[in-house]
Every structure is written in C-alpha cells, then in structure tokens.
Design an enzyme around this catalytic site. Sequence first.
Site, PDB file in Angstrom:
ATOM      1  N   LYS A  83     -19.031  18.661  -4.316  1.00 24.60           N
ATOM      2  CA  LYS A  83     -18.183  19.687  -3.713  1.00 24.60           C
ATOM      3  C   LYS A  83     -17.225  20.268  -4.765  1.00 24.60           C
ATOM      4  O   LYS A  83     -16.370  19.550  -5.288  1.00 24.60           O
ATOM      5  CB  LYS A  83     -17.383  19.105  -2.540  1.00 24.60           C
ATOM      6  CG  LYS A  83     -18.229  18.353  -1.517  1.00 24.60           C
ATOM      7  CD  LYS A  83     -19.347  19.191  -0.933  1.00 24.60           C
ATOM      8  CE  LYS A  83     -20.246  18.344  -0.037  1.00 24.60           C
ATOM      9  NZ  LYS A  83     -21.414  19.075   0.480  1.00 24.60           N
TER      10      LYS A  83
ATOM     11  N   GLU B 263     -24.534  26.146  -3.329  1.00 27.24           N
ATOM     12  CA  GLU B 263     -24.515  26.214  -1.867  1.00 27.24           C
ATOM     13  C   GLU B 263     -23.245  26.866  -1.351  1.00 27.24           C
ATOM     14  O   GLU B 263     -22.142  26.515  -1.762  1.00 27.24           O
ATOM     15  CB  GLU B 263     -24.650  24.792  -1.302  1.00 27.24           C
ATOM     16  CG  GLU B 263     -24.772  24.737   0.210  1.00 27.24           C
ATOM     17  CD  GLU B 263     -25.186  23.354   0.686  1.00 27.24           C
ATOM     18  OE1 GLU B 263     -26.281  22.894   0.286  1.00 27.24           O
ATOM     19  OE2 GLU B 263     -24.430  22.728   1.447  1.00 27.24           O
TER      20      GLU B 263
ATOM     21  N   ASP C  48     -25.476  27.243   4.249  1.00 28.66           N
ATOM     22  CA  ASP C  48     -25.482  26.370   5.433  1.00 28.66           C
ATOM     23  C   ASP C  48     -24.405  26.783   6.434  1.00 28.66           C
ATOM     24  O   ASP C  48     -24.670  26.979   7.599  1.00 28.66           O
ATOM     25  CB  ASP C  48     -25.388  24.884   5.053  1.00 28.66           C
ATOM     26  CG  ASP C  48     -24.139  24.524   4.269  1.00 28.66           C
ATOM     27  OD1 ASP C  48     -23.447  25.418   3.742  1.00 28.66           O
ATOM     28  OD2 ASP C  48     -23.837  23.317   4.171  1.00 28.66           O
TER      29      ASP C  48
ATOM     30  N   LYS D   6     -27.985  22.003   9.988  1.00 30.62           N
ATOM     31  CA  LYS D   6     -27.261  20.896  10.620  1.00 30.62           C
ATOM     32  C   LYS D   6     -27.404  21.013  12.137  1.00 30.62           C
ATOM     33  O   LYS D   6     -27.110  22.066  12.722  1.00 30.62           O
ATOM     34  CB  LYS D   6     -25.786  20.916  10.216  1.00 30.62           C
ATOM     35  CG  LYS D   6     -25.555  20.490   8.767  1.00 30.62           C
ATOM     36  CD  LYS D   6     -24.054  20.387   8.487  1.00 30.62           C
ATOM     37  CE  LYS D   6     -23.777  19.610   7.205  1.00 30.62           C
ATOM     38  NZ  LYS D   6     -24.266  20.263   5.992  1.00 30.62           N
TER      39      LYS D   6
HETATM   40 MG    MG Z   1     -22.778  22.430   2.492  1.00 29.81          MG
END
Ligand code: MG
Length: 371
Positions: free
Chosen positions: A165, A218, A241, A265
Amino acid sequence: MKVTRIAVWSLDLPLARPYSLSGGRLHVERLDSTVVRLDTDEGLVGWGEGCPWGSTYLPAFARGVRAGIEELAPTVLGLDPRRTAVVHRAMDVALPGHPYVKAPLDMACWDVAAKAAGVPLCDLLGGRTDGRVRLHSSIPTGTPAQMLAEIDLARAQGYTSHSAKIGADVEADIDRMRVIDAQMGPGEQLTFDCNRAWLPAEAIAALQATRDLTRLIEQPCQTVDQHLQVRRRVSQPLALDESLHSYGDMLRIVETGACEAVGLKLGRVGGLTVAAGIRDVCLEAGIQLNIEDTGGTALSATAAVHLAQATPEPFRRATWLCFDQLTTNPIDGGVTNTAGWATAPDVPGIGADPRIDALGDPVATYTSDDR
Ligand code: MG
C-alpha cells in the site's frame, strides 16, 4: 425449500498487528464482522458473512450490514435459497443499492444451494479448475523499512505475492516503489496499491518517474474517468478495485479499456451472484482478477476462494485471506494458507462453518412468523 429463519451475529475480530491504508485514510486494529445463518424448512443451513474493512475504505460500515439485513429479512424469508438470482433480484427490489448488505445473505444462499446439490460451492460457480489459488499478502503503508519488514513476515508465512500500500507524497512513493521493487526475488509478484490516494497529476508524475519498474498499479485515483486520464499518459498496467461496484462499472471498464486487471471483492459488488457474472465478463475481455472479500473470517475467505477456484488460469491472479491477519478463528474447516496457496474445500457447500460456542448469542433473529 424455503428460508424459515435468519440469525445474525456480530463478531469482534482483532488484528494481529495494526493496519494503515494508503493516504492515511484508514487505521484499523480490529474488525466488526456480521455472520448470518439461514435455516430452511428442509433442515439445510447456510452461512454467510459481511465484514467491511473499517468505515472509510468503501461506502460501507459494519453496523450498516446488520441494519440492512433487518430491512431485507422479510423479503428473504419464504424464498427458496437455491434460486440465488431470484433471491438477489428480490433484494434489489426491496432495497436498491447497498450491495455490501446483500453479500452475506447471498453467500448463505449459495452455501445452501451447494449443500442441497451435494457439491462444493466451486462446482456451482463454473466447476473446480486444476491447481491451487495463489494468495497475496496485504502490506500496510509505512516507511520502506517498515514495509519490507512486513513483506519478510509475509514471506515467512509462504506468500510470494504482495500488495504493497502506497499513495501519499509522490516523492516518498517513488522512493517506496524503488526500494521495495529492488528487494523482490525471482518469482515474487508485486502490486503497488494506491487505494485511490493520488490525484491524476500525482499519479502521472509518480508513474512516469518509475516506468522502468513495470509493476501492476492498483487504483491510483478515485474514479474511472481519472484513471482514463492517467491511462493515456503512463505505460504501466493498471488495476481497478475500488471503482468496481456493479455490472455497470465492469461494462464501462471493458468499454473504455481502463485497466488490465480488477480486484473483485464479494462484499463490494453484492455477493457471489454478481461477482460470478463480473468474473465471466472478465474472461471474455481478457482481464485478470484478484477474487477475495473485503475482510472477515475464514468463512468469507473460503467463499471467495471457491469463486477463484472456479476461475481458470491465467485469469485468476491472487486471493487475500483476511483471517491470516486476525488473532481469532471462530470457523471450523475452510481454506488454509498452505505455503502461500489455498484450495477450495472438497465438501458440499462452502465448507467453513462457524462454531456456535465462538459466536455467542445472535444479536438478531428473524422468522417467518415475523413477516
Ligand atoms: Mg486494492
């Protein structure tokens, strides 16, 4: 077959180590998960789970799951849980939007459907493919040294795929990306996940300065439109996402060529029913997928692994097991992290059953008599 009772539990799930998301938007030390059990008039029972990753990651929050189930319970009671698309449509009519609320009820329906058919869930989602499902770690943001220390802990658990991240100050991010990239070994897979922390100008600057790294990036920005702006100016492959909530989002992603991979997800799109449809669109469009859930125990993770197990290589990229980061496991069965890989259980249903003694008393129950 009819749903005769819906029971709801709230679970407190402490993380083994605190977690910080990109851009300082989230710091979480425990998760609040909601587990549901559907009882049917034929004695079969289905389990589902919904666990937002805190309240700032997505338009979802833990108490909202339980409030939404209260709203939807009169609609779901009396329906045949094996008719998963019918149940999902009924929920959409009764409560438009709010996909994360529907995901645990949808998951429990699929558990019943697979148990009724006497097959593992993956066999209802396209069929079990050969091979195992690769797992990826989730590396909280921090200094390069802190992040490399987290990657080492993940490596010790067998992980060979990492989602690091980043997404803050551009200069610091460029440094993070270079230091972490340089420490990757042969065969290790690395994604830099920005969790929509950059503005388009920041994304373009950071990615033009690191174009030699060629790692998947991402969700650098907030919206699909912003990604299209970035897309035209950078050469790295992109993944989305947090911009993928619905069939409509997926169709627009395909139509505009916004990315090469998506993170699917279950909780974010409304459960397995919608996720399986989005997966099928990705197969046609040549888009790779990470298939997982937003958080929770081995129950939701196992449901996600079933969908991944039913998704052919090379489309399936990796799956995240949130429960690998928790200190408690109230589930019997389910997937395990086997040296960085998982396999969907080979028993009827999801194959991950909460232990009643670990759940405690339900916080709500709804029965046909309440309707
Ligand atoms: Mg992600």
